[in-house]
Scaffold this motif. Structure first.
Motif, PDB file in Angstrom:
ATOM      1  N   SER A 106       3.785   1.096   9.287  1.00 11.39           N
ATOM      2  CA  SER A 106       3.212   1.456   7.925  1.00 11.39           C
ATOM      3  C   SER A 106       2.554   2.867   7.774  1.00 11.39           C
ATOM      4  CB  SER A 106       2.170   0.332   7.606  1.00 11.39           C
ATOM      5  OG  SER A 106       1.341   0.762   6.479  1.00 11.39           O
ATOM      6  N   ASP A 118      -6.020  -6.565   3.182  1.00 13.50           N
ATOM      7  CA  ASP A 118      -5.059  -7.198   2.223  1.00 13.50           C
ATOM      8  C   ASP A 118      -4.044  -6.312   1.618  1.00 13.50           C
ATOM      9  OD1 ASP A 118      -6.029  -9.640   3.236  1.00 13.50           O
ATOM     10  OD2 ASP A 118      -7.374 -10.220   1.810  1.00 13.50           O
ATOM     11  N   LYS A 119      -4.842  -5.263   1.017  1.00  9.97           N
ATOM     12  CA  LYS A 119      -4.236  -4.335   0.222  1.00  9.97           C
ATOM     13  C   LYS A 119      -3.124  -3.507   0.836  1.00  9.97           C
ATOM     14  CE  LYS A 119      -7.771  -3.310  -3.351  1.00  9.97           C
ATOM     15  NZ  LYS A 119      -8.685  -2.415  -3.703  1.00  9.97           N
ATOM     16  N   ALA A 137       3.456  -8.446   5.626  1.00  6.44           N
ATOM     17  CA  ALA A 137       4.458  -8.554   4.710  1.00  6.44           C
ATOM     18  C   ALA A 137       5.862  -8.504   5.434  1.00  6.44           C
ATOM     19  CB  ALA A 137       4.418  -7.472   3.821  1.00  6.44           C
ATOM     20  N   LYS A 140      -4.558 -14.472   3.106  1.00  6.02           N
ATOM     21  CA  LYS A 140      -5.349 -13.395   2.646  1.00  6.02           C
ATOM     22  C   LYS A 140      -6.828 -13.431   3.385  1.00  6.02           C
ATOM     23  CE  LYS A 140      -3.414 -12.549  -1.874  1.00  6.02           C
ATOM     24  NZ  LYS A 140      -3.569 -12.388  -3.358  1.00  6.02           N
ATOM     25  N   LYS A 193      -1.310  -4.928   3.081  1.00  6.15           N
ATOM     26  CA  LYS A 193      -0.198  -5.778   3.360  1.00  6.15           C
ATOM     27  C   LYS A 193       0.535  -5.966   4.574  1.00  6.15           C
ATOM     28  CE  LYS A 193       1.103  -6.007  -1.797  1.00  6.15           C
ATOM     29  NZ  LYS A 193       2.082  -6.037  -2.821  1.00  6.15           N
ATOM     30  N   GLN A 228       4.267 -14.639   7.951  1.00  2.12           N
ATOM     31  CA  GLN A 228       4.594 -15.255   6.734  1.00  2.12           C
ATOM     32  C   GLN A 228       4.905 -16.847   6.804  1.00  2.12           C
ATOM     33  OE1 GLN A 228       4.802 -13.815   3.472  1.00  2.12           O
ATOM     34  NE2 GLN A 228       3.548 -12.162   4.899  1.00  2.12           N
TER      35      GLN A 228
END
Length: 206
Positions: free
Chosen positions: A107, A24-25, A30, A53, A27, A36
């Protein structure tokens, strides 16, 4: 009274929670418009939680574990364990797909390589409790359904006999006898499966 396997499962759910928090951290959803737009990560048949989450779903698993029916209610207990196993596997599958979401988002988040190795124990812990019990419960369910259908077929044949002549009635009676033979074999299979379930559950209680 909890078994060693149950305590191990609790420990592994706690580990799963840590990995979910890490996920979750990062993301990882995102930058994905499709994700989303979703109201929930999982089907309602697996979780009642609606969230994007992952840790929220692990909290539901914790609730399921904390409200697990007692061992003397073995059918409810094992049914709950199967549900927990499905939930754990669902969350694990998302964590396992982390590299896919990393590539999607480009990421810089890098999961620890030990994640896969560390997730294996809760699969093992769950399987140790419910294997092969859940397979036997599936078998028992199928046999009971088969029994139900055979009983209905017998009742239908009896109704047919009320409106036919003696020759046709004799043929239907032979059909009923054949169905009773199948019904008897089915009920023997049910008894045999129930005995296997009892043996497995006795082993779990040790």
């Amino acid at each position: 009274m909890h078994t060693a396997s149950f305590d191990k499962l609790c420990q592994q759910v706690a580990t799963l929670k840590q990995h979910a928090e890490q996920f979750d951290k990062a993301k990882l959803f995102a930058k994905n418009r499709y994700m989303q737009a979703q109201p929930s990560l999982f089907d309602r048949g697996v979780f009642t939680t609606k969230s994007m989450k992952l840790v929220d779903y692990v909290l539901e698993i914790e609730d399921e574990v904390n409200t697990l029916p007692p061992l003397d209610r073995r059918h409810a207990h094992n049914y709950a364990l199967v549900r927990i196993a499905n939930q754990v596997q669902a969350v694990f599958n998302v964590i396992k797909s982390t590299p896919i979401w990393e590539k999607e988002n480009k990421s810089t988040y890098k999961p620890r390589h030990k994640v896969t190795n560390q997730t294996a124990p809760y699969q093992h812990a769950v399987k140790k409790i419910i294997q092969p019990a859940h397979e036997l419960y599936d078998e028992l369910k199928q046999n009971h359904e088969f029994e139900r259908r055979l009983v209905l077929m017998v009742e239908e044949c009896k109704l047919k006999m009320q409106n036919v002549g003696p020759i046709k009635a004799k043929a239907i009676n032979l059909e009923i006898l054949a169905l009773h033979g199948r019904l008897g074999r089915c009920r023997k299979a049910i008894s045999a499966t129930e005995e296997k379930i009892q043996q497995v559950e006795k082993q779990q209680l040790r």
